[in-house]
Design a protein around this motif. Structure first.
Motif, PDB file in Angstrom:
ATOM      1  N   ALA A  84      -2.886  14.131 -16.396  1.00  0.00           N
ATOM      2  CA  ALA A  84      -3.196  15.523 -16.073  1.00  0.00           C
ATOM      3  C   ALA A  84      -2.205  16.152 -15.116  1.00  0.00           C
ATOM      4  CB  ALA A  84      -4.605  15.601 -15.476  1.00  0.00           C
ATOM      5  N   SER A  85      -1.320  15.369 -14.532  1.00  0.00           N
ATOM      6  CA  SER A  85      -0.389  15.907 -13.541  1.00  0.00           C
ATOM      7  C   SER A  85       0.844  15.029 -13.470  1.00  0.00           C
ATOM      8  CB  SER A  85      -1.054  15.967 -12.161  1.00  0.00           C
ATOM      9  OG  SER A  85      -1.320  14.653 -11.688  1.00  0.00           O
ATOM     10  N   LEU A  86       1.866  15.542 -12.790  1.00  0.00           N
ATOM     11  CA  LEU A  86       3.078  14.751 -12.550  1.00  0.00           C
ATOM     12  C   LEU A  86       2.740  13.505 -11.744  1.00  0.00           C
ATOM     13  CD1 LEU A  86       6.149  14.340 -12.568  1.00  0.00           C
ATOM     14  CD2 LEU A  86       6.291  15.891 -10.608  1.00  0.00           C
ATOM     15  N   SER A  87       1.895  13.632 -10.739  1.00  0.00           N
ATOM     16  CA  SER A  87       1.515  12.480  -9.919  1.00  0.00           C
ATOM     17  C   SER A  87       0.875  11.389 -10.759  1.00  0.00           C
ATOM     18  CB  SER A  87       0.550  12.916  -8.809  1.00  0.00           C
ATOM     19  OG  SER A  87       1.161  13.808  -7.917  1.00  0.00           O
ATOM     20  N   GLU A  88      -0.047  11.780 -11.642  1.00  0.00           N
ATOM     21  CA  GLU A  88      -0.726  10.785 -12.478  1.00  0.00           C
ATOM     22  C   GLU A  88       0.256  10.105 -13.431  1.00  0.00           C
ATOM     23  OE1 GLU A  88      -4.405  10.490 -15.708  1.00  0.00           O
ATOM     24  OE2 GLU A  88      -4.174  12.288 -14.450  1.00  0.00           O
ATOM     25  N   VAL A 131       7.687  15.883  -5.708  1.00  0.00           N
ATOM     26  CA  VAL A 131       6.436  15.940  -6.459  1.00  0.00           C
ATOM     27  C   VAL A 131       5.572  17.108  -6.004  1.00  0.00           C
ATOM     28  CG1 VAL A 131       4.300  14.714  -6.997  1.00  0.00           C
ATOM     29  CG2 VAL A 131       6.466  13.479  -6.978  1.00  0.00           C
ATOM     30  N   VAL A 132       5.377  17.235  -4.689  1.00  0.00           N
ATOM     31  CA  VAL A 132       4.533  18.312  -4.168  1.00  0.00           C
ATOM     32  C   VAL A 132       5.188  19.669  -4.417  1.00  0.00           C
ATOM     33  CG1 VAL A 132       3.504  19.286  -2.077  1.00  0.00           C
ATOM     34  CG2 VAL A 132       3.443  16.816  -2.470  1.00  0.00           C
ATOM     35  N   ALA A 176       6.550  -6.282 -28.749  1.00  0.00           N
ATOM     36  CA  ALA A 176       6.222  -5.266 -27.737  1.00  0.00           C
ATOM     37  C   ALA A 176       6.138  -3.901 -28.394  1.00  0.00           C
ATOM     38  CB  ALA A 176       7.298  -5.261 -26.650  1.00  0.00           C
ATOM     39  N   ARG A 177       5.321  -3.043 -27.798  1.00  0.00           N
ATOM     40  CA  ARG A 177       5.193  -1.654 -28.228  1.00  0.00           C
ATOM     41  C   ARG A 177       5.311  -0.757 -26.999  1.00  0.00           C
ATOM     42  NH1 ARG A 177      -0.042  -1.236 -32.297  1.00  0.00           N
ATOM     43  NH2 ARG A 177       0.745  -2.584 -33.977  1.00  0.00           N
ATOM     44  N   PRO A 178       5.732   0.493 -27.210  1.00  0.00           N
ATOM     45  CA  PRO A 178       5.806   1.398 -26.061  1.00  0.00           C
ATOM     46  C   PRO A 178       4.433   1.980 -25.722  1.00  0.00           C
ATOM     47  CG  PRO A 178       6.496   2.561 -28.039  1.00  0.00           C
ATOM     48  CD  PRO A 178       6.217   1.135 -28.462  1.00  0.00           C
ATOM     49  N   LEU A 179       4.205   2.188 -24.427  1.00  0.00           N
ATOM     50  CA  LEU A 179       3.045   2.968 -24.012  1.00  0.00           C
ATOM     51  C   LEU A 179       3.355   4.437 -24.288  1.00  0.00           C
ATOM     52  CD1 LEU A 179       0.306   3.116 -22.470  1.00  0.00           C
ATOM     53  CD2 LEU A 179       1.665   3.474 -20.394  1.00  0.00           C
ATOM     54  N   MET A 180       2.423   5.151 -24.902  1.00  0.00           N
ATOM     55  CA  MET A 180       2.654   6.553 -25.250  1.00  0.00           C
ATOM     56  C   MET A 180       1.890   7.455 -24.291  1.00  0.00           C
ATOM     57  SD  MET A 180       3.971   8.987 -26.991  1.00  0.00           S
ATOM     58  CE  MET A 180       4.744   8.144 -28.386  1.00  0.00           C
ATOM     59  N   LEU A 181       2.609   8.382 -23.668  1.00  0.00           N
ATOM     60  CA  LEU A 181       2.008   9.414 -22.831  1.00  0.00           C
ATOM     61  C   LEU A 181       2.250  10.764 -23.493  1.00  0.00           C
ATOM     62  CD1 LEU A 181       2.374   6.999 -20.768  1.00  0.00           C
ATOM     63  CD2 LEU A 181       2.562   8.747 -19.007  1.00  0.00           C
ATOM     64  N   LEU A 182       1.200  11.533 -23.664  1.00  0.00           N
ATOM     65  CA  LEU A 182       1.290  12.865 -24.256  1.00  0.00           C
ATOM     66  C   LEU A 182       1.210  13.889 -23.130  1.00  0.00           C
ATOM     67  CD1 LEU A 182      -1.127  12.365 -27.287  1.00  0.00           C
ATOM     68  CD2 LEU A 182       1.353  12.023 -27.209  1.00  0.00           C
ATOM     69  N   GLY A 183       2.261  14.678 -22.969  1.00  0.00           N
ATOM     70  CA  GLY A 183       2.299  15.667 -21.905  1.00  0.00           C
ATOM     71  C   GLY A 183       2.300  17.073 -22.450  1.00  0.00           C
ATOM     72  N   THR A 195       0.833  -1.204   0.000  1.00  0.00           N
ATOM     73  CA  THR A 195       0.000   0.000   0.000  1.00  0.00           C
ATOM     74  C   THR A 195       0.863   1.248   0.000  1.00  0.00           C
ATOM     75  OG1 THR A 195      -1.743  -1.164   1.209  1.00  0.00           O
ATOM     76  CG2 THR A 195      -1.820   1.249   1.239  1.00  0.00           C
ATOM     77  N   MET A 196       1.909   1.264   0.814  1.00  0.00           N
ATOM     78  CA  MET A 196       2.820   2.408   0.872  1.00  0.00           C
ATOM     79  C   MET A 196       3.436   2.673  -0.504  1.00  0.00           C
ATOM     80  SD  MET A 196       4.382   4.584   3.047  1.00  0.00           S
ATOM     81  CE  MET A 196       5.907   5.541   3.228  1.00  0.00           C
ATOM     82  N   CYS A 197       3.898   1.633  -1.161  1.00  0.00           N
ATOM     83  CA  CYS A 197       4.521   1.796  -2.483  1.00  0.00           C
ATOM     84  C   CYS A 197       3.515   2.314  -3.496  1.00  0.00           C
ATOM     85  CB  CYS A 197       5.102   0.467  -2.959  1.00  0.00           C
ATOM     86  SG  CYS A 197       6.569  -0.072  -2.077  1.00  0.00           S
ATOM     87  N   ARG A 198       2.301   1.782  -3.464  1.00  0.00           N
ATOM     88  CA  ARG A 198       1.291   2.209  -4.425  1.00  0.00           C
ATOM     89  C   ARG A 198       0.945   3.681  -4.239  1.00  0.00           C
ATOM     90  NH1 ARG A 198      -1.676  -1.612  -3.494  1.00  0.00           N
ATOM     91  NH2 ARG A 198      -3.157  -0.702  -2.006  1.00  0.00           N
ATOM     92  N   LEU A 199       0.823   4.119  -2.998  1.00  0.00           N
ATOM     93  CA  LEU A 199       0.463   5.507  -2.735  1.00  0.00           C
ATOM     94  C   LEU A 199       1.597   6.468  -3.092  1.00  0.00           C
ATOM     95  CD1 LEU A 199      -1.406   5.050   0.663  1.00  0.00           C
ATOM     96  CD2 LEU A 199      -2.418   5.593  -1.548  1.00  0.00           C
ATOM     97  N   THR A 200       2.832   6.143  -2.703  1.00  0.00           N
ATOM     98  CA  THR A 200       3.946   7.028  -3.027  1.00  0.00           C
ATOM     99  C   THR A 200       4.181   7.087  -4.533  1.00  0.00           C
ATOM    100  OG1 THR A 200       5.515   5.225  -2.617  1.00  0.00           O
ATOM    101  CG2 THR A 200       5.111   6.761  -0.807  1.00  0.00           C
ATOM    102  N   ALA A 201       3.943   5.968  -5.235  1.00  0.00           N
ATOM    103  CA  ALA A 201       4.107   5.965  -6.689  1.00  0.00           C
ATOM    104  C   ALA A 201       3.106   6.885  -7.366  1.00  0.00           C
ATOM    105  CB  ALA A 201       3.965   4.547  -7.241  1.00  0.00           C
ATOM    106  N   SER A 202       1.949   7.088  -6.719  1.00  0.00           N
ATOM    107  CA  SER A 202       0.931   7.969  -7.290  1.00  0.00           C
ATOM    108  C   SER A 202       1.130   9.422  -6.888  1.00  0.00           C
ATOM    109  CB  SER A 202      -0.469   7.515  -6.869  1.00  0.00           C
ATOM    110  OG  SER A 202      -0.649   7.678  -5.476  1.00  0.00           O
ATOM    111  N   GLY A 203       2.229   9.698  -6.121  1.00  0.00           N
ATOM    112  CA  GLY A 203       2.540  11.079  -5.769  1.00  0.00           C
ATOM    113  C   GLY A 203       2.114  11.500  -4.382  1.00  0.00           C
ATOM    114  N   VAL A 204       1.544  10.575  -3.585  1.00  0.00           N
ATOM    115  CA  VAL A 204       1.160  10.914  -2.219  1.00  0.00           C
ATOM    116  C   VAL A 204       2.429  11.103  -1.387  1.00  0.00           C
ATOM    117  CG1 VAL A 204      -0.043  10.088  -0.155  1.00  0.00           C
ATOM    118  CG2 VAL A 204      -0.980   9.615  -2.425  1.00  0.00           C
ATOM    119  N   PRO A 205       2.543  12.179  -0.602  1.00  0.00           N
ATOM    120  CA  PRO A 205       3.728  12.377   0.237  1.00  0.00           C
ATOM    121  C   PRO A 205       3.944  11.185   1.167  1.00  0.00           C
ATOM    122  CG  PRO A 205       2.413  14.376   0.174  1.00  0.00           C
ATOM    123  CD  PRO A 205       1.592  13.306  -0.490  1.00  0.00           C
ATOM    124  N   PRO A 206       5.214  10.816   1.449  1.00  0.00           N
ATOM    125  CA  PRO A 206       5.477   9.612   2.247  1.00  0.00           C
ATOM    126  C   PRO A 206       4.786   9.597   3.608  1.00  0.00           C
ATOM    127  CG  PRO A 206       7.483  10.354   1.190  1.00  0.00           C
ATOM    128  CD  PRO A 206       6.454  11.413   0.923  1.00  0.00           C
TER     129      PRO A 206
END
Length: 343
Positions: free
Chosen positions: A321-325, A157-158, A298-305, A67-78
């Protein structure tokens, strides 16, 4: 690797054996130092230790750490992620309190942050105004001090999302509305933000437990000079032990395609600040590229920023929509990807 050598025999009543710190780190894709730091700072530690004080992580501990890893990976402060992980893992009546090894207050005499590590809107605005005033004064020393304070107080991140990026936008609007005045202010601020981000960038080693997948490729489209959002993403990926290759501003199409063929990246992030530079045909071409053996291509996942992609169709591509996402998407994609076999 023989996992049996890294775990204890099952204890009575235990559904699974307890893991050593090294084995758990490999399972989660983080470093053992990170696990020890979370234990020391936030109380996210093992329920039991051996007589030699060696950490042994139970299945319940592993669930908490996942859970800790999943939350921090999404940008939640430690600090916030640790509290949420503990609350999900233990009923209130038996919850383990976090460890408090330090006196109140933040590092280096800084005021203690909010419980979740996130500044209030008023605090963020005040920090941004202080940063902007230092830029208007062309005060390089104050700029560095304020940027380092924001990074130490809030994390990368923040600090980027709530202090650096809003200040850069505000200074940019001031320049655009003042008849080309304040250009030197924007350039100085951008330089010092870039310097701070690079100072906090680390390149993950090929640690045990790495997936073997290709890196994340970061590039601005041809003609695009705005690199700071990608620099922030590059720095944040390093903190999650996700390897990245940062190619920077205005990458020629031919060079981008060559890099994709050579690296076999798990994902490609293309940044476009303006609609005039956003090339959808280029993004579609990269998305269609393949590598690997027949039957397992394999193909790359494409993210448009960036705002340049707004209003454009993006079939088969993501627009975080954000760095966290973006971090959440890329961390999950990297850890789930098969080993790269670039052509």
């Amino acid at each position: 690797m023989d996992v049996r050598k890294t775990v204890e025999p099952p204890r009575p009543g235990a559904a699974e054996p307890a893991l050593t710190t090294g084995a758990l780190a490999r399972r989660l894709g983080v470093s053992p130092t990170t696990l020890r730091s979370w234990d020391r700072r936030y109380g996210i530690g093992p329920a039991a230790r051996t007589d030699g004080r060696h950490r042994r992580w139970t299945p319940e501990d592993v669930t908490t750490l996942e859970t800790m890893c999943r939350l921090t990976a999404s940008g939640v402060p430690p600090a916030e992620a640790a509290r949420a992980a503990r609350e999900r893992a233990y009923p209130a009546a038996q919850r383990r309190p976090p460890k408090t090894p330090h006196a109140p207050g933040g590092p280096a005499g800084l005021p203690a942050p909010a419980a979740d590590g996130t500044p209030s809107p008023g605090d963020a605005r005040q920090e941004g105004r202080g940063l902007a005033r230092a830029a208007v004064r062309l005060d390089a020393v104050a700029l560095d001090e304020r940027l380092e304070t924001a990074l130490a107080r809030h994390g990368l991140v923040v600090a980027w999302q709530q202090v650096m990026a809003p200040t850069l936008h505000a200074v940019g609007r001031k320049w655009a509305s003042s008849g080309d005045r304040y250009v030197e202010v924007e350039h100085l601020l951008s330089w010092h933000v870039s310097t701070a981000l690079r100072r906090h960038t680390r390149h993950p080693m090929a640690a045990a437990g790495a997936t073997g997948a290709g890196p994340v490729l970061l590039a601005c489209v041809p003609g695009e000079q705005h690199t700071l959002p990608l620099e922030a993403l590059n720095a944040a990926l390093g903190r999650l032990d996700v390897p990245a290759r940062m190619f920077g501003a205005a990458v020629p199409a031919e060079a981008l395609l060559a890099a994709v063929r050579r690296l076999g990246p798990v994902a490609v992030v293309l940044w476009a600040q303006a609609r005039s530079t956003a090339s959808l045909p280029l993004a579609e071409h990269v998305t269609a590229m393949e590598w690997g053996v027949k039957g397992a291509r394999a193909r790359p996942l494409m993210l448009l920023g960036g705002p340049g992609w707004s209003g454009r169709p993006a079939r088969g591509m993501l627009r975080p929509a954000s760095l966290s996402e973006a971090l959440d998407i890329l961390a999950v994609t990297y850890r789930a990807a098969p080993p790269a076999e670039p052509s």
